[in-house]
Design a protein around this motif. Structure first.
Motif, PDB file in Angstrom:
ATOM      1  N   GLY A  48      -1.284  13.021  11.264  1.00 29.89           N
ATOM      2  CA  GLY A  48       0.118  13.271  10.939  1.00 29.89           C
ATOM      3  C   GLY A  48       1.070  12.298  11.612  1.00 29.89           C
ATOM      4  N   GLU A  49       0.519  11.237  12.218  1.00 28.14           N
ATOM      5  CA  GLU A  49       1.374  10.265  12.906  1.00 28.14           C
ATOM      6  C   GLU A  49       1.777   9.153  11.944  1.00 28.14           C
ATOM      7  OE1 GLU A  49      -1.093  10.798  17.098  1.00 28.14           O
ATOM      8  OE2 GLU A  49      -1.569   9.165  15.714  1.00 28.14           O
ATOM      9  N   LEU A  50       3.034   8.745  12.035  1.00 28.38           N
ATOM     10  CA  LEU A  50       3.511   7.633  11.230  1.00 28.38           C
ATOM     11  C   LEU A  50       2.757   6.367  11.641  1.00 28.38           C
ATOM     12  CD1 LEU A  50       5.673   7.822   9.117  1.00 28.38           C
ATOM     13  CD2 LEU A  50       7.330   6.976  10.786  1.00 28.38           C
ATOM     14  N   SER A 209       0.310   3.989  26.919  1.00 29.28           N
ATOM     15  CA  SER A 209      -0.885   3.605  26.163  1.00 29.28           C
ATOM     16  C   SER A 209      -2.085   3.975  27.032  1.00 29.28           C
ATOM     17  CB  SER A 209      -0.905   2.121  25.796  1.00 29.28           C
ATOM     18  OG  SER A 209      -1.357   1.347  26.858  1.00 29.28           O
ATOM     19  N   PHE A 210      -2.967   4.768  26.466  1.00 29.46           N
ATOM     20  CA  PHE A 210      -4.139   5.242  27.206  1.00 29.46           C
ATOM     21  C   PHE A 210      -4.899   4.047  27.777  1.00 29.46           C
ATOM     22  CE2 PHE A 210      -8.397   7.696  26.541  1.00 29.46           C
ATOM     23  CZ  PHE A 210      -8.438   8.011  27.885  1.00 29.46           C
ATOM     24  N   VAL A 211      -5.088   3.034  26.943  1.00 31.93           N
ATOM     25  CA  VAL A 211      -5.904   1.893  27.375  1.00 31.93           C
ATOM     26  C   VAL A 211      -5.261   1.197  28.578  1.00 31.93           C
ATOM     27  CG1 VAL A 211      -4.925   0.329  25.621  1.00 31.93           C
ATOM     28  CG2 VAL A 211      -7.176  -0.125  26.504  1.00 31.93           C
ATOM     29  N   GLY A 235      -4.174  19.103  24.011  1.00 31.38           N
ATOM     30  CA  GLY A 235      -3.534  17.838  24.365  1.00 31.38           C
ATOM     31  C   GLY A 235      -3.327  16.970  23.141  1.00 31.38           C
ATOM     32  N   LYS A 236      -3.410  15.658  23.324  1.00 29.42           N
ATOM     33  CA  LYS A 236      -3.132  14.742  22.218  1.00 29.42           C
ATOM     34  C   LYS A 236      -4.305  13.812  21.903  1.00 29.42           C
ATOM     35  CE  LYS A 236      -0.051  11.032  20.796  1.00 29.42           C
ATOM     36  NZ  LYS A 236       1.058  10.137  21.126  1.00 29.42           N
ATOM     37  N   LEU A 237      -5.044  13.441  22.930  1.00 34.48           N
ATOM     38  CA  LEU A 237      -6.019  12.360  22.733  1.00 34.48           C
ATOM     39  C   LEU A 237      -7.224  12.812  21.915  1.00 34.48           C
ATOM     40  CD1 LEU A 237      -5.837  10.626  26.215  1.00 34.48           C
ATOM     41  CD2 LEU A 237      -4.717   9.956  24.082  1.00 34.48           C
TER      42      LEU A 237
HETATM   43  P1  AHG Z   1      -2.163   5.672  19.487  1.00 36.33           P
HETATM   44  O1  AHG Z   1      -1.104   4.648  19.709  1.00 36.33           O
HETATM   45  O2  AHG Z   1      -3.521   5.069  19.261  1.00 36.33           O
HETATM   46  O3  AHG Z   1      -1.788   6.700  18.459  1.00 36.33           O
HETATM   47  O4  AHG Z   1      -2.399   6.473  20.842  1.00 36.33           O
HETATM   48  C1  AHG Z   1      -1.305   6.993  21.536  1.00 36.33           C
HETATM   49  C2  AHG Z   1      -1.770   7.884  22.645  1.00 36.33           C
HETATM   50  C3  AHG Z   1      -2.239   7.190  23.896  1.00 36.33           C
HETATM   51  O5  AHG Z   1      -2.379   5.841  23.855  1.00 36.33           O
HETATM   52  C4  AHG Z   1      -1.227   7.554  24.940  1.00 36.33           C
HETATM   53  O6  AHG Z   1      -1.874   7.924  26.110  1.00 36.33           O
HETATM   54  C5  AHG Z   1      -0.454   8.670  24.347  1.00 36.33           C
HETATM   55  O7  AHG Z   1      -0.657   8.665  22.985  1.00 36.33           O
HETATM   56  C6  AHG Z   1       1.006   8.572  24.612  1.00 36.33           C
HETATM   57  O8  AHG Z   1       1.646   9.693  24.136  1.00 36.33           O
HETATM   58  P2  AHG Z   1       3.152  10.040  24.507  1.00 36.33           P
HETATM   59  O9  AHG Z   1       3.975   9.101  23.677  1.00 36.33           O
HETATM   60  O10 AHG Z   1       3.245  11.477  24.104  1.00 36.33           O
HETATM   61  O11 AHG Z   1       3.356   9.814  25.995  1.00 36.33           O
END
Ligand code: AHG
Ligand code: MN
Ligand code: MN
Length: 293
Positions: A48-50, A209-211, A235-237
């Motif tokens: 669902g992310e743009l 950015s997770f990375v 969470g999100k990841l």
């Molecule tokens: P992606 O850009 O691949 O969708 O991943 C975004 C992830 C991850 O990289 C990061 O840790 C997190 O979303 C950041 O989320 P917030 O903007 O909610 O902080």
């Protein structure tokens, strides 16, 4: 002259080495194309992310190149709703976050590519990985990989990737913490845990950015989390394309990961789009957190 990536890969299985080299060859194109592939695409991914133009371009570029390599059977990508089949005769299955942290593109902060490598069919547990790697497009482009032979970092130069640091382990004690999600939505026990780290002198570093955020934990020690939230219990990841890959790398670097109860690498996936609360860093910090949660 520092050791080239190709030479460093001499010690591992030759087909796996070819795959890692093939992926490393894509880094300079991706990094330079980021200058031009700007703005939003008019589509959403399965989460669902743009999507951004860069997300979709990098996804297609990497998948096309993996197909040409003939080494890859199938890919699970953050930007694809289903498993993408490439070559029936391929040896490896790949998890892919083509551009992690792509919301950082507009502000010119860190983004990267995250790749997990398996022989088993996907989805499967993260512990079934045979190798994991990421490329970070920062002030300089770096590549980190493990093929269960320790964690090694390479610097992109005119001569290709050359060794920066071999057998990286997380420094003890750690110095940093970086946590995603709104603080007001953290679970009370988790908030208390972070407050203790703050009192102990841990510094906040969060780049979105997770990375990039994980890469600084790898170098300075500490903890990164995109925790369970009151509003989003998982969470999100993404388990497959994000958390498993980094968890595999952190364990090879002497650290640990948890979803709150067990190592993320033990989580049995129910599908390719599963999310997972992600806590990753120095082993002692993760063990303490697991007790508190
Ligand atoms: P992606 O850009 O691949 O969708 O991943 C975004 C992830 C991850 O990289 C990061 O840790 C997190 O979303 C950041 O989320 P917030 O903007 O909610 O902080
Ligand atoms: Mn991502
Ligand atoms: Mn992404």
């Amino acid at each position: 002259m520092a050791k080239a990536l190709k030479e460093h890969l001499g010690g591992i299985d030759s087909e796996l080495a070819s795959l890692i080299l093939k992926i490393s060859d894509l880094a300079s194109t991706i990094s330079s194309e980021l200058t031009y592939r700007r703005g939003k695409a008019d589509t959403k991914n399965v989460f669902g992310e743009l999507q951004l133009i860069a997300d979709k371009w990098a996804d297609q570029f990497i998948i096309d190149e993996l197909r040409k390599s003939e080494l890859v059977k199938a890919v699970v990508s953050e930007e694809q709703p289903d498993l993408v089949k490439l070559n029936d005769t391929g040896i490896f299955n790949i998890t892919l976050d083509p551009l992690d942290g792509s919301s950082n593109i507009e502000s010119n902060n860190l983004v990267g590519t995250i790749i997990g490598i398996y022989k088993e069919d996907l989805p499967t547990q993260g512990k079934r990985q045979i190798a994991a790697m990421y490329i970070l497009y920062g002030p300089v482009t770096t590549l980190v990989y493990t093929a269960q032979n320790g964690v090694h970092e390479f610097l992109h130069t005119k001569e290709g990737f050359v060794l920066k640091e071999e057998n990286i382990t997380l420094p003890e004690p750690g110095k940093l913490y970086g946590i995603g999600g709104l603080r007001k939505d953290w679970l009370p026990s988790f908030r208390r845990y972070i407050e203790e780290l703050e009192l102990a002198g841990y510094k906040l570093r969060y780049g979105g950015s997770f990375v990039g955020d994980f890469n600084q934990i790898l170098h300075y020690g500490g903890i990164f989390a995109y925790p369970a939230l009151t509003t989003k219990p998982n969470g999100k990841l993404r388990l497959l394309v994000e958390s498993n890959t980094m968890s595999f790398i952190v364990e090879q670097a002497g650290g640990a990961s948890t979803n709150g109860t067990c190592s993320i690498l033990e989580v049995e996936p129910e599908g390719i789009t599963q999310r997972v609360p992600t806590y990753i860093g120095n082993k002692a910090l993760i063990e303490k957190l697991e007790k508190i949660l």
